[in-house]
Each structure stands twice: as C-alpha cells, then as structure tokens.
Design an enzyme around this catalytic site. Sequence first.
Site, PDB file in Angstrom:
ATOM      1  CG  HIS A 281      -7.495  -3.196  -1.321  1.00 40.92           C
ATOM      2  ND1 HIS A 281      -6.895  -2.147  -0.652  1.00 40.92           N
ATOM      3  CD2 HIS A 281      -6.712  -4.277  -1.079  1.00 40.92           C
ATOM      4  CE1 HIS A 281      -5.825  -2.583  -0.019  1.00 40.92           C
ATOM      5  NE2 HIS A 281      -5.679  -3.883  -0.268  1.00 40.92           N
TER       6      HIS A 281
ATOM      7  CG  ASP B 145      -3.379  -5.254  -2.638  1.00 39.53           C
ATOM      8  OD1 ASP B 145      -2.934  -4.416  -1.842  1.00 39.53           O
ATOM      9  OD2 ASP B 145      -4.180  -6.155  -2.310  1.00 39.53           O
TER      10      ASP B 145
ATOM     11  CG  HIS C 104      -1.791  -1.229   1.303  1.00 35.15           C
ATOM     12  ND1 HIS C 104      -2.389  -1.629   2.465  1.00 35.15           N
ATOM     13  CD2 HIS C 104      -2.125  -2.168   0.377  1.00 35.15           C
ATOM     14  CE1 HIS C 104      -3.061  -2.756   2.252  1.00 35.15           C
ATOM     15  NE2 HIS C 104      -2.907  -3.103   0.981  1.00 35.15           N
TER      16      HIS C 104
ATOM     17  CG  HIS D 159       0.043  -9.546  -2.465  1.00 33.89           C
ATOM     18  ND1 HIS D 159       0.013  -8.229  -2.871  1.00 33.89           N
ATOM     19  CD2 HIS D 159      -0.722  -9.619  -1.347  1.00 33.89           C
ATOM     20  CE1 HIS D 159      -0.723  -7.542  -2.021  1.00 33.89           C
ATOM     21  NE2 HIS D 159      -1.190  -8.345  -1.099  1.00 33.89           N
TER      22      HIS D 159
HETATM   23 ZN    ZN Z   1      -3.826  -4.788   0.042  1.00 35.25          ZN
END
Ligand code: ZN
Length: 307
Positions: free
Chosen positions: A240, A244, A81, A267
């Site tokens: 969001h 990311d 973030h 991720h």
């Molecule tokens: Zn996040």
Amino acid sequence: MDQHLGQRTIKSCVSTTGIGVHTGNKVSIKFKPASENTGIRFIRTDLSNTPAIKACASRVSNTMLATTLSQSGASVSCIEHLMAALWALGIDNLVIEIDSEEVPIMDGSAAPFIYLLKQAGIRQHNTAKQFIKIKKALEVTAGDAKACLLPYDGFKASYTFVYDHPVFNRYPKHTSLDFTKTSFIDEASKARSFGLTKDLDQAQALNKCLGSSLENAVGIDDHHILNQDGLRYEDEFVKHKILDAIGDLYLLGKSLLGEFIGYKSGHPTNNALARELLANPDAWELVSLNGQPQQASTIPFMQPIAA
Ligand SMILES: [Zn+2]
C-alpha cells in the site's frame, strides 16, 4: 514500422458513489473523456463557480493523512489511490467531476477505480505519450524518512517500513516490485490503507477519518488484524505504501521510467520528491516510446489496451 505510444483517455463516461474517509460524507464522482494534453482535471460541481483543480505536484497543499490539491481557493483531497489507478491504466487525460472535497475511499485501495475505468474502456490519442526518464539520482529526506528516484529502464519500486508493533512484526516490512515483470493491477492495486485503532480515536477527535471502517481499511488493534478476511497480500502494508507513492508521483503528469525507493516515507516525502524532480531538470528528460498499444511487452508496467 512502429508507431509511438499515444496519450490515453477513456472511451465513455462512468460514475460511482462512495464515502469520503475523512468527512464521512457521501460523494458522487464522474469520469469523462478529455482531449490530448488536458491532463487530469478535477471539477468541484458542488461549488457555485465549479472550479477546476489540475492534478499537479506543485498544487499539493496538504499531505496530512492524504494528499490534497488546491487551486483558486478550491481543494480536492484523498486523490492518491485514484491517481495510482490512472497510472496503472496509463490514462493521461481525464475530467473528474466531484461533488465533495474528497475522492471517495471505496475499499481503501486503487482496485475499484481500475475496475470502473476499465468498464469505460481506454482510448488512445494520436499525440505521443511522454514519460519522465530519470537520468541522475534524486533524494529527499525528512527526519529519518527518505525517498529516492534512480535511473532504471522500466519502472520498479521498493519500500521499507519500520514500526515495532506485534502485528507489523508478523508481516514483511520490505517489498520490492519490478513492474516491468510484475503486474501492478494483480500484485499491488488491491492493497488497502491500514491503521491502528488507537490512532483512529485520535484522528476522529480532530474530525479526520470519520468515514473510516473495516470496509475501507485494514484495522489493527494491539495484537490483531480486525478484518475478518485478514490481508489481501502477505505484504499488503508495504504494497500500500508503494501504491501511495505511485499515486503521489503520478502528479508529475507523466509516468516515470526509473526506480523509486522509499524508507519510512509517506505523502509529505513523496510530494517533496516530486518537487525535487521538478526543480532539477538536468536529472531527467522527456521521452516517448514506440510500440503498439496492444503489446503489453513494449511497456509492461502499463495496462495494454484491449483489442
Ligand atoms: Zn493510501
């Protein structure tokens, strides 16, 4: 005559404290100006030899629930973030002193970091800022998750989320944002992490998410959003995921000129995509752009420097 856009750092030091979402520990973090070509560098001030950890996609050592960087035996986690905030402000060079293994979660979004770094002020170096311009499509897959980068003159991102759940079914599962026309800071930077309370119990049994609360995440039970004020954007969940991805991809050390498309990605896929790019130098080139730093129109996805 136009001058090139220069690399950026901050004008003065700023610091804050918060908690680590996984450890639950209090963390102090300090941002310091850095000279050109430094890149983004974390310094673990709590360790005896104060090791430096460079923010770089090839130093990602773990992508479970957050992105972790490791160098010379030291790690710093939950950096994504903050990296998205640095991307939003176009900051290339920064020293970040931190006294814990985890960047503080703040409110679960990039907005508090953007606010803080804007207080410090943005300074432009004379050295030209470089961008990674995508020339050929790149794609990575992991199971049925997929992430792609495509050529585009600007930067845009879209994300599709697939989860059959009574709460997720009430909100958009896809969003597409062209940051050449839409402000990341206004339209996406406030999107918070989110999670199901049933997953939280599991994570806490593994000593993860010990600092997680409705102060730093959107909590969801079997049927409801638990946060009293609800969502910040109707499509906060998918926004969001874009936040990311932007943070994870900014570990390339330069902003992208291209299009990101994510499908069920997270991720691990974001980092795989960054590594795929580094492994395929024929798919991109480094470019610098001309323009006055005060002109938002030159490169609209990057925050203009206040006059
Ligand atoms: Zn996040």
